[in-house]
Design a protein around this motif. Structure first.
Motif, short mmCIF file in Angstrom:
data_model
loop_
_atom_site.label_atom_id
_atom_site.label_comp_id
_atom_site.label_asym_id
_atom_site.label_seq_id
_atom_site.Cartn_x
_atom_site.Cartn_y
_atom_site.Cartn_z
N UNK A 21 0.80 -1.18 -0.18
CA UNK A 21 -0.09 -0.23 -0.13
C UNK A 21 1.06 1.31 -0.14
N UNK A 24 2.31 2.00 -3.08
CA UNK A 24 1.38 2.64 -4.21
C UNK A 24 1.61 3.96 -4.31
N UNK A 25 2.08 4.68 -3.27
CA UNK A 25 2.21 6.12 -3.38
C UNK A 25 3.11 6.74 -4.47
N UNK B 149 -0.56 1.72 7.89
CA UNK B 149 -0.09 3.04 8.69
C UNK B 149 -1.08 3.40 9.75
N UNK B 194 6.42 8.77 9.92
CA UNK B 194 6.22 8.23 8.55
C UNK B 194 4.61 8.02 8.41
N UNK B 198 2.21 10.51 5.81
CA UNK B 198 1.21 10.09 4.91
C UNK B 198 -0.20 10.21 4.98
N UNK B 203 -3.94 13.92 -0.01
CA UNK B 203 -3.84 13.42 -1.26
C UNK B 203 -2.94 12.01 -1.32
N UNK B 204 -1.90 12.05 -0.46
CA UNK B 204 -1.16 10.83 -0.20
C UNK B 204 -2.13 9.86 0.73
N UNK B 208 -2.82 6.15 -0.50
CA UNK B 208 -2.37 4.83 0.41
C UNK B 208 -3.74 3.92 0.65
#
Lengths: 185, 285
Positions: A21, A24-25, B149, B194, B198, B203-204, B208
């Motif tokens: 995932x 994918x960024x 995440x 991190x 994100x 947008x990130x 994700x």
């Protein structure tokens, strides 16, 4: 289990010890690759099949653009292929299902390039799903000159404001894909 | 920090051969004068999952269904006729608020993987790994692609921007290498940063999330990211839990809430176990 192609999302994720995932960024383009039954036809007697040649070309593209290309393979089912190697059942050509599959990635700055040698199971359904996309869908025709699928892929690209490109020889697939990507920059 | 507790059974112990069997929370407390044969046979007749030696109290905590085995052993080795407790309470599912001061690493203990929590001056809380992972929304059916995440930040996938910020602040406070003395604090802190960078960028985060959606379509064998060493992102806190007593410990079957422990000055409790240390340390920040 297929080997991981260098430059594919899996290879990048492994190298950077991150999840798929997260890898994918960095994706700029999703290649939606037709792996229907007709892809098993050799373009020349005794030669490699269209599928084998497409795999070779995809290897080149991923090596040239590491981590920037996501591969999705479709026939009558759809499969995300993070290893960079398109896999499928070599069944029919359910293009509408393929577009529905990639729909969650629409509108987030990822370009779609659909590569096919044939006509979809349902042209109507495919165009309907394509009509819901915010992003453009570019198409690359890899069938024989004058094939029936060519016209439809032109129509599909036009429906979403994308570009149509024809690759006369499948062994030259990487060139038109790179051309499409260049034109988008 | 003292881990010693007073033995409530000791006052009943005479100097001669003795054996006592007393109901306690979710178990029977069995204590007797020492006989190696009794101990050996107790271990062979009662499975390890149904007994636990409490070194602080010097008692065996025994599953209630093995009461008659204890009576047999006391009679056979010590000549003591044990009276079985008339009323053996069956543990019931209950909801508790517990002050968890430190949660250890999840380990395989023979009857499943679980983490022990330090509660009420002892390692009295047991949280199975699957219960912990469910709380942190880790897909336990897909080992290898499980950590996200969101789970690094200890927040839900449905979290809004404010939730993400708040989760980051909470975790950054818990894992800042200047405060947390866990051996992997710096690495965890980097992972938290991190994840925040994100998920805090709209947008990130959308990218994700799309990646997560794709990731869930593949079979775990297709891509295996190591999950060894996975730990709960939170070490301590006020927990609202569902579960039941077993062998003197509270076995959690569901976590209902997890809040920071704060003092009257608004400071948050941070606990960590320094490398090579004998026990964990707590401090307020």
């Amino acid at each position: 289990m297929q080997a991981i192609i260098p430059g594919s999302l899996s290879s990048i994720a492994k190298r950077q010890n991150q999840s798929l995932a997260e890898s994918f960024l960095s994706v700029d383009v999703l290649l939606i690759v037709d792996v229907s039954g007709s892809m098993l036809s050799p373009d020349a007697p005794g030669g490699k099949t269209r599928y084998d040649m497409a795999v070779e070309e995809l290897k080149r593209l991923q090596a040239d653009m590491p981590g920037q290309i996501g591969v999705v393979a479709f026939s009558n089912s759809v499969q995300f292929c993070p290893s960079g190697h398109p896999t499928g059942s070599f069944g029919t050509t359910d293009m509408a299902k393929a577009l529905e599959f990639v729909k969650p990635t629409d509108g987030i700055g990822i370009r779609f390039i659909l590569i096919s040698d044939g006509q979809p199971d349902s042209a109507e359904d495919t165009l309907r799903v394509a009509g819901t996309f915010k992003s453009k869908i570019d198409t690359v025709y890899i069938g024989p000159e004058g094939g029936h699928g060519r016209k439809f892929l032109q129509q599909l690209a036009a429906a979403s404001g994308g570009q149509f490109v024809q690759s006369v020889e499948i062994a030259e697939l990487a060139a038109p894909v790179l051309k499409l990507l260049e034109s988008a920059r | 920090m003292s881990h010693h507790r007073r033995n409530p059974y000791r006052q009943y112990i005479p100097s001669q051969k003795f054996a006592l069997l007393t109901p306690t929370a979710g178990a029977l407390a069995f204590t007797s004068s020492y006989h190696p044969g009794l101990v050996a046979e107790l271990k062979s007749r009662i499975p390890s999952t149904a007994r636990r030696w409490d070194p602080d109290l010097n008692i065996w905590l025994i599953d209630t269904q093995y009461a008659s085995v204890c009576a047999d052993l006391a009679h056979q080795y010590l000549g003591v006729a044990l009276t079985l407790p008339l009323q053996i309470s069956t543990p019931k599912m209950e909801t508790r608020a517990v002050k968890l001061e430190y949660l250890g690493q999840a380990k395989d203990r023979g009857d499943g993987i679980s983490a022990f929590g330090y509660v009420n001056h002892g390692w009295n809380l047991v949280i199975p790994l699957d219960v912990l992972q469910k709380w942190f929304e880790i897909d336990i059916s897909r080992p290898g692609v499980a950590a996200t995440l969101y789970s690094v930040l200890g927040c839900k996938r449905s979290a809004n921007e404010a939730n993400i910020k708040s989760a980051y602040r909470r975790l950054a406070k818990q894992w800042h290498p200047d405060r947390c003395h866990e051996p992997d604090a710096a690495e965890q802190f980097r992972a938290i940063q991190n994840a925040y960078e994100i998920l805090n960028d709209a947008r990130m985060r959308r990218r994700y999330d799309a990646g997560l959606a794709f990731q869930t379509t593949i079979t775990p064998e297709t891509f295996t990211q190591s999950t060894t060493g996975w730990r709960s992102p939170l070490r301590c806190g006020w927990l609202l839990v569902e579960g039941m007593e077993s062998l003197g410990r509270f076995i959690v079957s569901k976590i209902l809430g997890w809040e920071d422990i704060t003092d009257s000055l608004g400071r948050v409790l941070v606990s960590s176990w320094p490398a090579g240390g004998d026990t964990f340390e707590v401090d307020w920040y």
